[in-house]
Design a protein around this motif. Structure first.
Motif, short mmCIF file in Angstrom:
data_model
loop_
_atom_site.label_atom_id
_atom_site.label_comp_id
_atom_site.label_asym_id
_atom_site.label_seq_id
_atom_site.Cartn_x
_atom_site.Cartn_y
_atom_site.Cartn_z
N ASN A 341 18.06 -41.70 -1.35
CA ASN A 341 19.14 -42.26 -0.54
C ASN A 341 20.05 -41.17 0.00
OD1 ASN A 341 18.46 -44.98 -0.63
ND2 ASN A 341 19.52 -45.33 -2.57
N ARG A 342 20.33 -40.13 -0.80
CA ARG A 342 21.22 -39.09 -0.28
C ARG A 342 20.53 -38.26 0.79
NH1 ARG A 342 22.22 -33.74 -3.06
NH2 ARG A 342 20.28 -33.17 -4.13
N GLY A 343 19.21 -38.13 0.71
CA GLY A 343 18.48 -37.46 1.77
C GLY A 343 18.54 -38.26 3.07
N ILE A 344 18.36 -39.56 2.95
CA ILE A 344 18.45 -40.43 4.12
C ILE A 344 19.85 -40.36 4.74
CG2 ILE A 344 18.39 -42.84 4.88
CD1 ILE A 344 16.24 -43.30 2.67
N ALA A 345 20.87 -40.39 3.87
CA ALA A 345 22.25 -40.33 4.36
C ALA A 345 22.52 -39.02 5.09
CB ALA A 345 23.21 -40.50 3.18
N GLU A 346 21.95 -37.91 4.59
CA GLU A 346 22.19 -36.63 5.25
C GLU A 346 21.49 -36.55 6.60
OE1 GLU A 346 22.01 -31.83 4.35
OE2 GLU A 346 22.22 -33.28 2.72
N ILE A 347 20.31 -37.14 6.72
CA ILE A 347 19.65 -37.19 8.03
C ILE A 347 20.55 -37.92 9.03
CG2 ILE A 347 17.70 -38.13 9.32
CD1 ILE A 347 16.02 -37.86 6.78
N LYS A 348 21.17 -39.00 8.58
CA LYS A 348 21.98 -39.84 9.48
C LYS A 348 23.26 -39.15 9.93
CE LYS A 348 20.43 -44.42 7.95
NZ LYS A 348 20.86 -45.70 7.33
N THR A 349 23.67 -38.09 9.23
CA THR A 349 24.87 -37.38 9.69
C THR A 349 24.63 -36.67 11.02
OG1 THR A 349 24.30 -35.36 8.46
CG2 THR A 349 25.65 -37.02 7.32
N ASP A 350 23.38 -36.46 11.37
CA ASP A 350 23.02 -35.93 12.70
C ASP A 350 23.01 -37.12 13.65
OD1 ASP A 350 21.72 -35.04 15.01
OD2 ASP A 350 20.42 -33.67 13.90
N ALA A 351 23.88 -37.08 14.65
CA ALA A 351 24.04 -38.23 15.55
C ALA A 351 22.73 -38.66 16.20
CB ALA A 351 25.06 -37.89 16.63
N ALA A 352 21.83 -37.70 16.39
CA ALA A 352 20.55 -38.04 17.02
C ALA A 352 19.67 -38.89 16.11
CB ALA A 352 19.81 -36.76 17.41
N TYR A 353 20.01 -38.95 14.84
CA TYR A 353 19.20 -39.71 13.87
C TYR A 353 20.06 -40.70 13.09
CZ TYR A 353 16.16 -35.82 15.02
OH TYR A 353 15.41 -34.90 15.70
N ALA A 354 21.15 -41.12 13.71
CA ALA A 354 22.08 -42.03 13.03
C ALA A 354 21.42 -43.37 12.72
CB ALA A 354 23.33 -42.23 13.88
N THR A 355 20.48 -43.77 13.54
CA THR A 355 19.74 -45.01 13.29
C THR A 355 18.29 -44.65 13.00
OG1 THR A 355 21.19 -46.24 14.79
CG2 THR A 355 19.07 -47.24 14.22
N LEU A 356 17.84 -44.97 11.82
CA LEU A 356 16.49 -44.63 11.39
C LEU A 356 15.62 -45.88 11.36
CD1 LEU A 356 17.22 -42.16 8.44
CD2 LEU A 356 16.55 -41.61 10.79
N PRO A 357 14.30 -45.71 11.47
CA PRO A 357 13.40 -46.87 11.35
C PRO A 357 13.63 -47.61 10.04
CG PRO A 357 12.20 -44.94 12.11
CD PRO A 357 13.55 -44.46 11.73
N SER A 358 13.49 -48.91 10.06
CA SER A 358 13.79 -49.72 8.87
C SER A 358 12.87 -49.42 7.70
CB SER A 358 13.70 -51.21 9.24
OG SER A 358 12.39 -51.53 9.70
N TRP A 359 11.69 -48.87 7.98
CA TRP A 359 10.75 -48.63 6.90
C TRP A 359 11.13 -47.41 6.05
CZ3 TRP A 359 8.58 -43.86 6.99
CH2 TRP A 359 8.48 -43.20 8.22
N ILE A 360 12.02 -46.57 6.54
CA ILE A 360 12.43 -45.41 5.76
C ILE A 360 13.31 -45.88 4.61
CG2 ILE A 360 13.83 -43.30 5.77
CD1 ILE A 360 12.75 -42.65 8.48
N SER A 361 12.83 -45.60 3.40
CA SER A 361 13.46 -46.15 2.21
C SER A 361 13.18 -45.23 1.03
CB SER A 361 12.87 -47.54 1.93
OG SER A 361 13.17 -47.99 0.63
N ASN A 362 14.00 -45.36 -0.01
CA ASN A 362 13.73 -44.59 -1.23
C ASN A 362 12.75 -45.32 -2.15
OD1 ASN A 362 15.56 -46.60 -2.15
ND2 ASN A 362 16.25 -45.26 -3.81
#
Length: 511
Positions: A341-362
């Motif tokens: 989850n913290r890896g996913i959250a850090e990706i989202k801090t980049d505005a270009a990846y603020a919205t990720l595909p729904s299948w990305i999960s821990n």
């Protein structure tokens, strides 16, 4: 030369870290027409396979550090935050400590393998000396197999260190006296060694062998030849060797990329070289396992209670993940990366990846939950075995899982690369080879494939596997790609330094 002769015994000792060298010196020999007095009866031709099996056992018994050290410098992989293995993390940043134990361990692991493999070949030759003529072909095949194992090992060592010793026999006196060979000389040696082996090897897939299931065949040797010539940038030879594998029509991509790296993908029609491990389907008793824990997450909630977690030493990079997201990859990204989850959250801090595909999960497709842990934000999915695929009663991370070394997808992409570099091919076009790989990943076809297209496909397909990405970038002098996430790479960092322990005793010259 006087000093070299005086140092020979400690040189040999260090070369193999003291591992079973006496077995090379004291191996059974024919003396005065009589058999040696050891345990082997060379007239028992049915036992001739035993040294070959021993050679396979030796190369399968990789130290856990070997694949990590081969791969960690690529832009596809980061070292975890390793307080207890800080020089490994520094290696990922191209800060090398030649006194670090991992460097010396990789060196000694591989040279001890080569010596044992050479000893096996010499032992098989002695069996052949006492065998009936009807057994000659089998002896020649077994010796050819050892050449493939030795060639692959030399290739990996030269990728890491450049100039190394070429070791051709178990008595290393002459080979050490010759000094180190250049990387080009090593790769030429490997290519020529495969040419020696190919005529004697089975014309089949490894999974078709019944004597040594998964053992090397003619096509494994062709793959190693293609890899050696790729390092030499001899693209026509790459196209010839890879093309011979393709036109054999014996290999095909496994239909499920995710399962390829799990139990059901073992010994598939895609795999040309694969290290075999097993816990024999039993809750207790002997096991032959690779230690996969360094690849795994430190903290998880496994779908099967009791399954052990890993160490968090090997982390897919943000650069790789974003590269895959930009390509709308799902199949290969979901397979290659275990998310927290913290890896996913850090990706989202980049505005270009603020919205990720729904299948990305821990949570993995098999229901294992990858919890946050300190050392890394992601773990390698290609080295992950779902907890529910573990044998009942076995809890070690990845217990019983094989490790794929060379697969058909890499052959297709090497072939395509060679064609985009001007080589002539047979059997299919570069477009067709690349699109076969893309089709399995659920991506659309390309037309007019360029060299850059092929290298992107190799990045997507082969990330986290044996340092392929790093060695590609070094070969192509594409150094800018390695300066990422605060790293600064320069050409003088391409090779690891020789281990200090080896420099102190071996005639290595100047690296």
């Amino acid at each position: 030369m006087k000093n070299f002769k005086q140092l020979l015994n400690p040189l040999v000792y260090l070369l193999v870290a003291g591992l079973c060298f006496t077995s090379c010196e004291d191996k059974l020999k024919e003396q005065d027409g009589q058999l040696g007095t050891g345990d082997l009866d060379y007239t028992k031709t049915s036992d001739m396979i035993m040294p070959l099996v021993g050679a396979y056992a030796q190369i399968y018994s990789r130290g856990w550090e070997d694949p990590l050290l081969l791969g960690v410098r690529g832009d596809d992989v980061n070292a975890g935050g390793l307080g207890d293995q800080q020089p490994f993390a520094e290696t990922d940043l191209f800060n090398y400590d030649k006194g670090y134990w991992m460097y010396n361990s990789l060196w000694t692991n591989m040279y001890s393998d080569i010596l044992d493999i050479n000893n096996a070949r010499e032992t098989i030759q002695t069996y052949k000396d006492f065998a009936p003529e009807s057994a000659y072909a089998k002896a020649d095949q077994y010796m050819a197999e050892t050449k493939v194992l030795s060639g692959w090992t030399h290739l990996q060592m030269s990728r890491v260190w450049g100039s190394i010793f070429i070791i051709t026999q178990s008595d290393v006196t002459d080979d050490l006296a010759n000094g180190v060979a250049t990387k080009a000389e090593v790769m030429k040696y490997v290519s020529d060694l495969m040419d020696e082996a190919i005529p004697f090897l089975p014309d089949s897939r490894p999974n078709q062998r019944t004597d040594v299931p998964g053992g090397v065949t003619k096509y494994t040797a062709l793959a190693v030849k293609a890899l050696a010539n790729l390092e030499l940038e001899n693209y026509q030879e790459v196209a010839n060797a890879a093309g011979a594998i393709i036109t054999s029509n014996k290999f095909m991509l496994y239909n499920d990329f995710y399962q390829l790296f799990k139990k059901s993908g073992e010994l598939s029609d895609e795999n040309l070289f694969e290290f075999q491990y097993s816990d024999y389907g039993s809750a207790t008793g002997s096991v032959n396992n690779h230690l996969y824990a360094p690849f795994g997450p430190e903290n998880w909630t496994p779908a099967r209670a009791g399954a052990s977690s890993g160490w968090g030493f090997y982390e897919p990079s943000f650069k790789f993940i974003k590269f895959m997201l930009d390509r709308n990859e799902k199949v290969r990204l979901q397979t290659s990366v275990l998310f927290t989850n913290r890896g996913i959250a850090e990706i989202k801090t980049d505005a270009a990846y603020a919205t990720l595909p729904s299948w990305i999960s821990n949570t993995t497709p098999d229901g294992d939950v990858i919890n946050d842990f300190n050392r890394a934000k992601f773990s390698s999915g290609k080295h992950y075995l779902p907890s529910k695929q573990l044998t009942e009663g076995r809890n070690d991370y990845g217990s019983g899982k094989n490790m794929i070394v060379i697969r058909y997808a890499e052959i297709l992409l090497m072939y395509a690369e060679a064609l985009t570099k001007g080589a002539n091919g047979t059997g299919m076009t570069a477009d067709q080879a690349v699109n076969m790989v893309r089709d399995r990943a659920g991506l659309g076809d390309l037309t007019g494939v360029t060299h850059a297209d092929v290298m992107d496909e190799k990045f997507a397909e082969l990330a986290m596997e044996w340092g392929i990405r790093y060695f590609d970038l070094i070969r192509l002098k594409n150094y800018a790609e390695l300066s990422y996430d605060g790293r600064t790479f320069s050409e003088d960092k391409a090779l690891l330094p020789y281990p200090q322990a080896q420099v102190d005793l071996l005639p290595l010259g100047v690296q």
